[in-house]
Design a protein around this motif. Structure first.
Motif, mmCIF file in Angstrom:
data_model
loop_
_atom_site.group_PDB
_atom_site.id
_atom_site.type_symbol
_atom_site.label_atom_id
_atom_site.label_comp_id
_atom_site.label_asym_id
_atom_site.label_seq_id
_atom_site.Cartn_x
_atom_site.Cartn_y
_atom_site.Cartn_z
ATOM 1 N N ILE A 8 28.004 -22.848 -53.056
ATOM 2 C CA ILE A 8 27.020 -23.411 -52.377
ATOM 3 C C ILE A 8 27.385 -23.799 -50.763
ATOM 4 C CG2 ILE A 8 25.536 -25.583 -52.838
ATOM 5 C CD1 ILE A 8 25.083 -23.997 -55.157
ATOM 6 N N LYS A 9 28.478 -24.145 -50.766
ATOM 7 C CA LYS A 9 28.647 -24.435 -49.355
ATOM 8 C C LYS A 9 28.633 -23.722 -48.653
ATOM 9 C CE LYS A 9 32.754 -26.399 -47.125
ATOM 10 N NZ LYS A 9 34.421 -26.615 -46.987
ATOM 11 N N LYS A 10 28.828 -22.471 -48.838
ATOM 12 C CA LYS A 10 28.882 -21.069 -47.982
ATOM 13 C C LYS A 10 27.393 -21.163 -47.492
ATOM 14 C CE LYS A 10 30.467 -16.538 -47.818
ATOM 15 N NZ LYS A 10 29.605 -15.344 -47.753
ATOM 16 N N ILE A 11 26.392 -21.125 -48.637
ATOM 17 C CA ILE A 11 24.961 -21.006 -48.373
ATOM 18 C C ILE A 11 24.396 -21.948 -47.345
ATOM 19 C CG2 ILE A 11 22.609 -21.249 -49.688
ATOM 20 C CD1 ILE A 11 23.794 -20.184 -51.957
ATOM 21 N N MET A 12 24.962 -23.273 -47.639
ATOM 22 C CA MET A 12 24.369 -24.289 -46.932
ATOM 23 C C MET A 12 24.974 -24.234 -45.384
ATOM 24 S SD MET A 12 24.494 -27.557 -49.510
ATOM 25 C CE MET A 12 23.275 -27.568 -50.601
ATOM 26 N N THR A 13 26.228 -23.773 -45.056
ATOM 27 C CA THR A 13 26.870 -23.810 -43.914
ATOM 28 C C THR A 13 26.748 -22.560 -43.136
ATOM 29 O OG1 THR A 13 29.134 -23.617 -44.900
ATOM 30 C CG2 THR A 13 28.394 -25.712 -44.543
ATOM 31 N N GLU A 14 26.649 -21.454 -43.862
ATOM 32 C CA GLU A 14 26.642 -20.254 -43.121
ATOM 33 C C GLU A 14 25.328 -19.418 -43.302
ATOM 34 O OE1 GLU A 14 30.168 -17.708 -44.433
ATOM 35 O OE2 GLU A 14 31.527 -19.613 -44.489
ATOM 36 N N THR A 15 24.765 -19.315 -44.694
ATOM 37 C CA THR A 15 23.756 -18.600 -44.845
ATOM 38 C C THR A 15 22.445 -19.315 -43.929
ATOM 39 O OG1 THR A 15 24.483 -18.122 -46.868
ATOM 40 C CG2 THR A 15 22.023 -17.599 -46.450
ATOM 41 N N TRP A 16 22.420 -20.687 -44.114
ATOM 42 C CA TRP A 16 21.245 -21.226 -43.572
ATOM 43 C C TRP A 16 21.637 -21.386 -42.063
ATOM 44 C CZ3 TRP A 16 20.928 -26.550 -46.884
ATOM 45 C CH2 TRP A 16 20.153 -26.194 -48.100
ATOM 46 N N LEU A 17 22.837 -21.177 -41.703
ATOM 47 C CA LEU A 17 22.890 -21.106 -40.113
ATOM 48 C C LEU A 17 22.351 -19.899 -39.534
ATOM 49 C CD1 LEU A 17 24.226 -23.109 -37.828
ATOM 50 C CD2 LEU A 17 26.195 -21.937 -38.100
ATOM 51 N N GLU A 18 22.536 -19.053 -40.151
ATOM 52 C CA GLU A 18 22.130 -17.524 -39.886
ATOM 53 C C GLU A 18 20.470 -17.627 -39.783
ATOM 54 O OE1 GLU A 18 24.387 -14.438 -41.947
ATOM 55 O OE2 GLU A 18 22.645 -13.222 -41.669
ATOM 56 N N ARG A 19 20.116 -18.105 -40.798
ATOM 57 C CA ARG A 19 18.780 -17.898 -41.139
ATOM 58 C C ARG A 19 18.060 -18.917 -40.281
ATOM 59 N NH1 ARG A 19 18.589 -17.831 -47.623
ATOM 60 N NH2 ARG A 19 19.416 -16.139 -48.236
ATOM 61 N N TYR A 20 18.296 -20.032 -40.171
ATOM 62 C CA TYR A 20 17.463 -20.976 -39.697
ATOM 63 C C TYR A 20 18.030 -21.889 -38.333
ATOM 64 C CZ TYR A 20 15.553 -20.581 -44.280
ATOM 65 O OH TYR A 20 15.233 -20.092 -45.339
ATOM 66 N N ARG A 21 19.303 -21.494 -38.097
ATOM 67 C CA ARG A 21 20.288 -22.296 -37.081
ATOM 68 C C ARG A 21 20.618 -23.639 -37.201
ATOM 69 N NH1 ARG A 21 18.432 -20.174 -31.282
ATOM 70 N NH2 ARG A 21 20.473 -20.199 -31.049
ATOM 71 N N GLY A 22 20.108 -23.964 -38.658
ATOM 72 C CA GLY A 22 20.630 -25.257 -39.241
ATOM 73 C C GLY A 22 21.685 -25.338 -40.241
ATOM 74 N N ALA A 23 22.226 -26.276 -40.604
ATOM 75 C CA ALA A 23 23.159 -26.140 -41.477
ATOM 76 C C ALA A 23 23.393 -27.559 -42.498
ATOM 77 C CB ALA A 23 24.539 -25.860 -41.207
ATOM 78 N N LEU A 24 23.882 -27.715 -43.462
ATOM 79 C CA LEU A 24 24.369 -29.003 -43.958
ATOM 80 C C LEU A 24 25.625 -28.895 -44.360
ATOM 81 C CD1 LEU A 24 22.192 -31.479 -44.748
ATOM 82 C CD2 LEU A 24 22.373 -30.540 -47.250
ATOM 83 N N HIS A 25 26.308 -29.824 -43.824
ATOM 84 C CA HIS A 25 27.731 -30.194 -44.143
ATOM 85 C C HIS A 25 27.913 -31.454 -44.923
ATOM 86 C CE1 HIS A 25 29.157 -27.021 -41.405
ATOM 87 N NE2 HIS A 25 27.970 -27.354 -40.576
ATOM 88 N N PHE A 26 28.924 -31.614 -45.511
ATOM 89 C CA PHE A 26 29.272 -32.805 -46.060
ATOM 90 C C PHE A 26 30.782 -33.313 -45.777
ATOM 91 C CE2 PHE A 26 25.962 -31.745 -48.886
ATOM 92 C CZ PHE A 26 25.119 -32.795 -49.013
ATOM 93 N N GLU A 27 30.921 -34.380 -45.061
ATOM 94 C CA GLU A 27 32.362 -34.559 -44.629
ATOM 95 C C GLU A 27 32.394 -36.107 -44.422
ATOM 96 O OE1 GLU A 27 35.087 -32.759 -43.412
ATOM 97 O OE2 GLU A 27 35.819 -34.822 -43.552
ATOM 98 N N PRO A 28 33.664 -36.363 -45.318
ATOM 99 C CA PRO A 28 33.851 -37.738 -45.428
ATOM 100 C C PRO A 28 34.632 -38.415 -44.278
ATOM 101 C CG PRO A 28 35.199 -36.462 -47.203
ATOM 102 C CD PRO A 28 34.188 -35.630 -46.343
ATOM 103 N N ASP A 29 35.214 -37.851 -43.567
ATOM 104 C CA ASP A 29 36.230 -38.236 -42.329
ATOM 105 C C ASP A 29 35.433 -38.448 -41.235
ATOM 106 O OD1 ASP A 29 37.895 -38.641 -40.362
ATOM 107 O OD2 ASP A 29 39.435 -37.062 -41.002
ATOM 108 N N PRO A 30 35.297 -39.722 -40.559
ATOM 109 C CA PRO A 30 34.476 -40.010 -39.425
ATOM 110 C C PRO A 30 34.870 -39.458 -38.211
ATOM 111 C CG PRO A 30 34.848 -41.978 -40.675
ATOM 112 C CD PRO A 30 35.658 -40.894 -41.524
#
Ligand code: BF8
Length: 666
Positions: free
Chosen positions: A585-607
């Motif tokens: 799922i992480k790969k889909i949200m950060t790589e596949t979506w970036l390729e398809r839509y130029r956007g992505a969804l990351h989750f990152e706890p460290d400011p």
């Protein structure tokens, strides 16, 4: 890292400490006592049928773990995530439906307490909807607008209306991948169907529908809500106000409106300022009625009337602990049920107003748009009647911060280009030149699982220091407001030299409060306008722009994050990933979506990492657009103006063959 049970706001911290001394628990204490379920937190718990719940953990916690039906970790996590998007989309869109019904009732003359306040906005919306408005009665146009919006909810085929507001290239990406939303309700129903036992099991397919549904929120429900609220109550323009617990007045009745829907709160603001209520308050020993807001209801009335805000999500219990709130009137969303029990320790009355949102032990006064003023009067009177019962002292805080809010996309356009040349051209130019490095939306909730409001403030400070223009909404803007970040002076003092130069020239503050969470759609509108303006990307994707929800907790934030990602914006959500169990799922949200839509969804706890990821996205986008490389400190250095004596010296030096022009003037 051990989580400190506190807030990054000194005022909030003071109240929390007072609560501890008086054995009063808040969300901060509960968050500390109740650790998140490690299985559910990462999306690895499946509850969609009663063969489970299946917890894909332990030695099975690999990607090939299976539930009783054979569902993989990726399927389970994707289903859970899609259901979060469904809930978030429903919240914003059901709110929008109520707004559309109010507009229709107003246009028909059935909701007599409301009127069309912003006719210009009505016409502009009618234009988007291809509704004729020239020479027609305002209410007739409004009726058509409301009806056309209502069709967006139940439409079975075709597309929701506002899809046409997105840049063509962005739309093409949606068409190509089959995620153009049809009807808002249809997408949510289909999501619940697909995620039920035995239906859609392919993570990518599930998540694609999740994106389609989120677009029905961003370019549907939320955008509809923003536009109707502007039509009914006015498009925001800058207003001065105050924020934090110091807005409560010891000698006045304090009535706090909390939640999200602006209709009843608008009426309460209106009624509370009437002579009748002022006189009535005096009979009870109060000097008047002071209205304040909490969460996004606060943002709505702050943006349009300068009504002060007591803050965001984590401030709701703390506000009651000041002992100064006579009535807290709530509508829908982000209302902690804990407030009713807490209120019994003080004199505060909690009033629920929506048939959709009742809380045990609250007083229910049902709101109905056909009798809005009567309901408002009843609530204001209740607050006044409760004023003499203010006996128990709470943690009284006097600190409050001044602020400027009210930056609708229309106003920003006007601010940048003036009446005759209103446009985003100066913003595009400043980005192209590198004066402004990029634009970042810092939005969403504050969260007691972290040092509440602290990550918002850290990121916003760092971003403006690095010449990044910040737009903010929801509880992020409340976090800024209560800390004084929304005064142009304070923000300018902390802004990088390039951003500062642009802001000083245009009069635009470096941190812009755009409104409530539904008003994140103003960011979509701005991004679309920037694409249309030219010189940057010709679609939303590829802009030096990022979205961050660093302390998100609500499902609404997930839906928002997804519609930005699908629209082409890289999004970074704080905290642990709710789909962290699945690498797929992480790969889909950060790589596949970036390729398809130029956007992505990351989750990152460290400011710190959120910040560096944001800067990387911005700088890479600049490079992709072949813009001038951002150079810190290049712009905005103080120019030294020369007097005639200096000039004569230069002339002399030039004759002598020595260069003498002050570097900053060259
Ligand atoms: O809608 S930012 S805590 S109040 S969900 Fe809720 Fe989050 Fe605040 Fe407004 Ni948005």
């Amino acid at each position: 890292m051990d989580k400190p049970i506190t807030s990054a706001s000194t005022s909030a911290e003071e109240v929390i400490a007072w609560g501890k001394a008086h054995q009063i628990d808040t969300c901060f204490d509960r968050a500390d006592k109740l650790k998140p379920c490690p299985v559910g937190e990462t999306g690895a718990c499946c509850r969609v049928c009663h063969m489970g719940p299946c917890r894909l953990i332990g030695k099975n916690a690999e990607e090939d773990a299976r539930g009783v039906c054979g569902a993989t970790l990726a399927t389970v996590a994707a289903r859970n995530f899609v259901r979060m998007i469904a809930a978030g989309t429903s919240a914003h869109s059901d709110h929008a439906r109520d707004m559309a019904n109010t507009l229709l009732a107003t246009a028909k003359g059935e909701a007599k307490d409301f009127k069309i306040t912003d006719v210009k906005k009505l016409y502009s919306v009618a234009g988007h909807l291809e509704i004729e408005f020239e020479g027609r009665e305002v209410n007739e146009v409004a009726k058509d607008v409301a009806t056309k919006f209502l069709e967006d909810f139940g439409r079975q085929n075709g597309t929701i209306n506002y899809i046409r507001r997105a840049p063509e290239k962005t739309r093409e990406r949606w068409e190509k991948t089959g995620i153009v939303p049809r009807g808002i309700d249809r997408e949510v129903v289909e999501a619940m169907h697909r995620t039920s036992i035995g239906v859609d099991h392919e993570a990518d397919n599930l998540l694609s529908h999740g994106l389609r549904m989120s677009l029905a929120n961003g370019w549907g429900g939320s955008m509809i809500s923003t536009d109707i609220t502007d039509i009914l109550f006015g498009t925001p323009k800058p207003v001065q106000a105050e924020a934090s617990f110091g807005i409560f007045k010891e000698d006045e009745v304090n009535l706090i409106v909390h939640g999200h829907e602006p209709t009843l709160s608008e009426m309460i603001v209106d009624v509370a300022s009437s002579k009748e209520m002022e006189d009535y308050a005096k009979t009870k020993g109060a000097k008047g009625v002071n209205i304040g807001g909490m969460c996004c209801t606060a943002n709505e009335i702050l943006m349009r009337h300068g009504i002060p805000t007591a803050g965001g999500f984590t401030n709701q219990e703390l506000g009651i602990m000041t002992g100064l709130i006579d009535v807290m009137s709530v509508d829908v969303q982000c209302i902690m049920p804990a407030i009713t029990e807490l209120s019994t320790k003080f004199h505060t009355k909690i009033v629920t107003t929506s048939p959709k949102a009742k809380i045990d032990n609250a007083i229910h006064v049902e709101y109905d748009e056909h009798h809005a003023k009567d309901t408002a009067k009843e609530i204001v009177k209740m607050a006044i009647d409760n004023f003499p019962n203010r006996t128990k002292k709470g943690s009284v805080i006097t600190k409050k911060s001044p602020l400027i809010a009210g930056f609708s996309h229309e106003y920003i356009e006007y601010m940048l280009g003036g009446k005759w040349r209103a446009s985003f051209r100066p913003l595009n130019d400043a980005i192209m030149a590198g004066r402004i490095r990029g634009v970042v939306g810092v939005v969403g909730c504050d969260n007691p699982r972290v040092t509440a409001t602290g990550i918002h403030k850290f990121l916003i400070r760092e971003l403006i220091k690095n010449d990044v223009l910040v737009v903010t909404t929801g509880c992020s803007s409340a976090a800024c407001a209560t800390e004084g970040y929304l005064t142009p002076e304070m923000a300018l003092e902390n802004a990088g030299p390039g951003l500062k130069e642009v802001c000083e020239t245009t009069g635009m503050p470096p941190i812009l409060h755009l409104g409530a969470c539904v008003d994140n759609t103003r960011i979509l509108t701005i991004a679309s306008a920037m694409a249309a303006e030219g010189g940057l990307s010709d679609e939303i994707g590829g802009m030096p722009a990022v979205g961050i929800a660093p302390e998100w907790m609500s499902e609404k934030a997930i839906s928002i994050g997804c519609y930005f990602a699908a629209s082409g914006v890289p999004v970074i959500m704080g905290g642990e990933s709710p789909v962290g169990a699945s690498k797929e799922i992480k790969k889909i949200m950060t790589e596949t979506w970036l390729e398809r839509y130029r956007g992505a969804l990351h989750f990152e706890p460290d400011p710190e990492k959120i910040l560096s990821m944001t800067m990387d996205y911005i700088d890479n986008a600049r490079e992709g657009l072949k813009l001038r490389k951002y150079e810190p400190g290049k712009f905005g250095a103080e120019r030294v103006l020369m007097d005639m004596a200096d000039r004569r010296q230069i002339k002399g030096a030039a004759h002598a063959g020595v260069g003498g022009i002050n570097e900053s003037e060259a």
